[in-house]
Design an enzyme around this catalytic site. Structure first.
Site, PDB file in Angstrom:
ATOM      1  N   ARG A 128     -12.482 -42.782  68.433  1.00  0.00           N
ATOM      2  CA  ARG A 128     -12.625 -41.643  67.140  1.00  0.00           C
ATOM      3  C   ARG A 128     -12.648 -42.551  65.746  1.00  0.00           C
ATOM      4  NH1 ARG A 128     -11.643 -36.612  64.114  1.00  0.00           N
ATOM      5  NH2 ARG A 128      -9.391 -36.594  64.512  1.00  0.00           N
ATOM      6  N   ARG A 176      -7.274 -36.955  56.372  1.00  0.00           N
ATOM      7  CA  ARG A 176      -7.190 -38.349  55.841  1.00  0.00           C
ATOM      8  C   ARG A 176      -8.016 -38.495  54.908  1.00  0.00           C
ATOM      9  NH1 ARG A 176      -7.860 -37.191  61.180  1.00  0.00           N
ATOM     10  NH2 ARG A 176      -6.191 -37.198  62.680  1.00  0.00           N
ATOM     11  N   LYS A 218       4.247 -46.929  59.761  1.00  0.00           N
ATOM     12  CA  LYS A 218       3.478 -47.395  60.620  1.00  0.00           C
ATOM     13  C   LYS A 218       2.369 -48.007  60.021  1.00  0.00           C
ATOM     14  CE  LYS A 218       0.600 -47.508  64.131  1.00  0.00           C
ATOM     15  NZ  LYS A 218      -0.831 -47.943  64.206  1.00  0.00           N
ATOM     16  N   PRO A 235       4.669 -52.999  63.469  1.00  0.00           N
ATOM     17  CA  PRO A 235       4.424 -51.602  63.750  1.00  0.00           C
ATOM     18  C   PRO A 235       5.015 -51.198  64.601  1.00  0.00           C
ATOM     19  CG  PRO A 235       2.272 -53.224  63.014  1.00  0.00           C
ATOM     20  CD  PRO A 235       3.608 -54.045  63.673  1.00  0.00           C
ATOM     21  N   ASP A 237       4.504 -47.628  66.671  1.00  0.00           N
ATOM     22  CA  ASP A 237       3.858 -46.388  67.080  1.00  0.00           C
ATOM     23  C   ASP A 237       4.401 -45.694  68.282  1.00  0.00           C
ATOM     24  OD1 ASP A 237       2.942 -47.566  69.254  1.00  0.00           O
ATOM     25  OD2 ASP A 237       1.124 -47.929  68.545  1.00  0.00           O
ATOM     26  N   HIS A 239       3.730 -45.723  71.536  1.00  0.00           N
ATOM     27  CA  HIS A 239       3.786 -46.641  72.255  1.00  0.00           C
ATOM     28  C   HIS A 239       4.903 -47.725  72.344  1.00  0.00           C
ATOM     29  CE1 HIS A 239       0.100 -44.972  73.988  1.00  0.00           C
ATOM     30  NE2 HIS A 239      -0.337 -45.051  72.520  1.00  0.00           N
TER      31      HIS A 239
END
Length: 280
Positions: A128, A176, A218, A235, A237, A239
């Site tokens: 996306r 956003r 992030k 960074p 996130d 994961h």
DNA sequence: AAACAGGCCTAAA
DNA sequence: TTTAGGCCTGTT
């Protein structure tokens, strides 16, 4: 680096790590796409190019001048990735991650494009994000003729700053949109000087970026690592959080990797997403 | 259908 | 200083 002009562009033979699939699919960029043969075409730095593997190396469809002035630096050919991987292979986990990620390089991308793209990335998946970025470029970037078709540059901050939120409704980027418009205005009006940030310390650059609406830890770390060339950015996130806690615990401090922290993050991230880590 | 995405912001402890 | 809920939208 060995390179020479040839049919269709510049032939080059990377000295060490260079795997386009890993470089372009490891989440640092959004505008490179492969065809069925594994040849990538991308738009970056105001240009559209094709990058294809050939006997003994690669051919990139650009001039000798652009290779020297733009792409050499974009692909970070000035650094030695095999050496850095060796230096990061300090335990069994990092050794596995480095081996799995061999071929990755950190791209030195356009600062504004990186900032804007990673604001759009929040709480979104890569598919996306890429769609939104392409829609943004198609609607507001400049056309470039490329191989009989047309591609679009990433719109400048000045261009975006001239728009209203309603102009960006077709992007389907939701909440956003005000963030990228606000950032565009900060850059266009000189309150946020991205070129100047790359000369600052990591902490100073982080602080300046986080002062913007819609930019947190992030996103700021991604901008710093992927475009400001400050190598200790790391960074984290969801994961990365999982990977870090599984291997180093909650008290982990990325500064243990020093100036290689950012690259360590890329290897860990890629291993977490695509490798077979038995601990996560 | 309701929950969840590669975060961030704000309000409330 | 840390935590919860909301946010646009698309997908499952």
């Amino acid at each position: 680096m060995q390179s020479e002009t040839t049919e269709g562009g510049i032939f080059f033979r990377p000295e060490d790590d260079f795997d386009p699939a890993k470089i372009f699919e490891c989440g640092q960029c959004f505008r490179w796409n492969p065809d069925r043969s594994g040849t990538y075409t991308g738009v970056a730095m105001g240009r559209a190019v094709r990058l294809q593997a050939c006997e003994g190396g690669y051919i990139i469809s650009c001039t000798e001048k652009d290779f020297a002035d733009i792409w050499f630096d974009y692909f970070d050919f000035g650094r030695h990735y095999a050496d850095m991987r060796a230096r990061l292979s300090t335990d069994a986990y990092m050794r596995a991650a480095c081996e799995h990620g061999a071929g990755i390089r950190l791209l030195n991308q356009d600062k504004w494009e990186t900032l804007c793209s990673f604001i759009l990335s929040q709480c979104n998946n890569i598919g996306r994000i890429k769609k939104i970025v392409e829609a943004l470029c198609r609607a507001h970037g400049d056309p470039i003729a490329f191989e009989g078709g047309v591609r679009y540059t990433f719109p400048s901050a000045e261009k975006l700053a001239s728009l209203q939120a309603e102009d960006l409704v077709p992007l389907r980027a939701g909440y956003r949109v005000p963030y990228i418009l606000s950032a565009a205005r900060s850059v266009a009006e000189g309150r946020l000087d991205l070129d100047a940030l790359s000369g600052l310390s990591f902490d100073a650059a982080l602080h300046a970026l986080k002062a913007e609406r819609g930019i947190g830890d992030k996103v700021a770390n991604c901008v710093i690592l992927f475009s400001l060339r400050i190598p200790e950015a790391f960074p984290i996130d969801v994961h990365m959080k999982r990977a870090v806690e599984a291997h180093y615990g909650k008290l982990f401090d990325p500064s243990v990797f020093g100036e290689l922290a950012g690259l360590a993050q890329q290897y860990m991230f890629h291993y977490q997403r695509t490798g077979k880590d038995p601990y996560t």
